[in-house]
Design an enzyme around this catalytic site. Structure first.
Site, PDB file in Angstrom:
ATOM      1  N   CYS A 182      34.126  34.655  39.742  1.00  0.00           N
ATOM      2  CA  CYS A 182      34.780  33.348  39.737  1.00  0.00           C
ATOM      3  C   CYS A 182      35.736  33.230  40.921  1.00  0.00           C
ATOM      4  O   CYS A 182      36.283  34.227  41.401  1.00  0.00           O
ATOM      5  CB  CYS A 182      35.534  33.168  38.424  1.00  0.00           C
ATOM      6  SG  CYS A 182      36.327  31.541  38.243  1.00  0.00           S
ATOM      7  N   ARG A 207      43.213  34.956  40.535  1.00  0.00           N
ATOM      8  CA  ARG A 207      43.750  36.118  39.810  1.00  0.00           C
ATOM      9  C   ARG A 207      42.726  37.232  39.634  1.00  0.00           C
ATOM     10  O   ARG A 207      43.020  38.244  38.975  1.00  0.00           O
ATOM     11  CB  ARG A 207      44.246  35.675  38.426  1.00  0.00           C
ATOM     12  CG  ARG A 207      45.333  34.615  38.467  1.00  0.00           C
ATOM     13  CD  ARG A 207      45.551  34.014  37.092  1.00  0.00           C
ATOM     14  NE  ARG A 207      44.360  33.257  36.656  1.00  0.00           N
ATOM     15  CZ  ARG A 207      44.249  32.673  35.451  1.00  0.00           C
ATOM     16  NH1 ARG A 207      45.243  32.782  34.579  1.00  0.00           N
ATOM     17  NH2 ARG A 207      43.149  32.011  35.150  1.00  0.00           N
ATOM     18  N   HIS A 262      35.380  36.122  33.570  1.00  0.00           N
ATOM     19  CA  HIS A 262      36.709  36.592  33.164  1.00  0.00           C
ATOM     20  C   HIS A 262      37.250  35.725  32.041  1.00  0.00           C
ATOM     21  O   HIS A 262      37.026  34.519  31.988  1.00  0.00           O
ATOM     22  CB  HIS A 262      37.691  36.613  34.350  1.00  0.00           C
ATOM     23  CG  HIS A 262      38.095  35.257  34.847  1.00  0.00           C
ATOM     24  ND1 HIS A 262      39.249  34.622  34.443  1.00  0.00           N
ATOM     25  CD2 HIS A 262      37.481  34.411  35.704  1.00  0.00           C
ATOM     26  CE1 HIS A 262      39.335  33.447  35.054  1.00  0.00           C
ATOM     27  NE2 HIS A 262      38.283  33.296  35.812  1.00  0.00           N
ATOM     28  N   CYS A 302      39.037  31.816  31.859  1.00  0.00           N
ATOM     29  CA  CYS A 302      38.445  31.042  32.960  1.00  0.00           C
ATOM     30  C   CYS A 302      38.707  29.546  32.760  1.00  0.00           C
ATOM     31  O   CYS A 302      38.369  28.975  31.722  1.00  0.00           O
ATOM     32  CB  CYS A 302      36.944  31.306  33.018  1.00  0.00           C
ATOM     33  SG  CYS A 302      36.080  30.381  34.311  1.00  0.00           S
TER      34      CYS A 302
END
Length: 228
Positions: A43, A47, A99, A102
């Site tokens: 993604c 982070r 993740h 998201c």
């Protein structure tokens, strides 16, 4: 030049100086070759830094990122990355890494309207719609969000296995494995979603088994809780 941009150049100089002090051959190694064994498809979330999560240096992992780590047969961008990684770089592993937390997946669950990106997230909505009944079994939003993050990563890995790039590579005997993972922002750990496919047939079987296991565990927890 704005102060914010000037600060980035200052940060860059400081980083370059630090790296040359810590490892004088660092940049020389980067210049000489790129020979990664891994392709990371993740993604765009700021982070989720691919190299740091798995403890690899630049040059050791080839990276493609987009909103919600989507892979479609019509996206020439991601297909070109996969083809270059498989046919030119000869990577051994393709890691599809979703993740938890998201924002793209959250937007799908909440049916948010965010403009152009909604067209891209249509692919995640397709995954949501495919499992709408199972996801509705538990009303907790966090649970639904986490499961859809996992389901999305699983299905994007399966999509890679359906591409002509991978199917042709496997026919040529290229040993490349496609994996599905999900990363936690809360503790920095990666979860194995039990997809490690070396063929289209393996991907199909493993996807079915992984999804069945996921919702079987959900049903088991609900049964256990009802007995307490």
């Amino acid at each position: 030049m704005s102060d914010e941009i000037a600060q980035l150049f200052e940060n860059n100089r400081a980083w370059s100086d630090r790296m040359q002090v810590e490892d004088p051959a660092y940049f020389l190694r980067l210049v000489r070759q790129q020979s990664p064994e891994y392709l990371w498809i993740g993604c765009s979330d700021s982070r989720v830094p691919a190299n740091q999560i798995v403890g690899l240096d630049p040059g050791e992992v080839f990276v493609h990122r987009n909103v919600a780590n989507v892979v479609t047969h019509s996206d020439l961008n991601v297909l070109s990355v996969i083809q270059f990684a498989v046919d030119i770089l000869r990577v051994k592993h393709i890691l599809v890494v979703g993740h938890y937390g998201c924002g793209g997946v959250r937007a799908v669950i909440n049916d948010e309207k965010n403009g152009l990106v909604d067209n891209w997230l249509r692919h995640v909505r397709d995954v949501r719609d495919l499992y709408a009944r199972q996801l509705a079994q538990v009303e907790d939003f966090s649970w639904q969000h986490n499961r859809l993050c996992e389901l999305n990563a699983i299905h994007q890995a399966a999509n890679i296995c359906q591409t002509t790039v991978l199917r042709d590579a496997w026919l040529r005997g290229h040993d490349v494995t496609v994996h599905a993972w999900c990363y936690s922002l809360e503790n920095g750990l990666v979860s194995d979603l039990k997809i490690s496919a070396r063929s289209y047939e393996e991907a199909t079987e493993q996807t079915h088994n992984a999804v069945a296991r996921m919702f079987w565990m959900t049903g088991k927890r609900r049964r256990d809780q009802s007995q307490d």
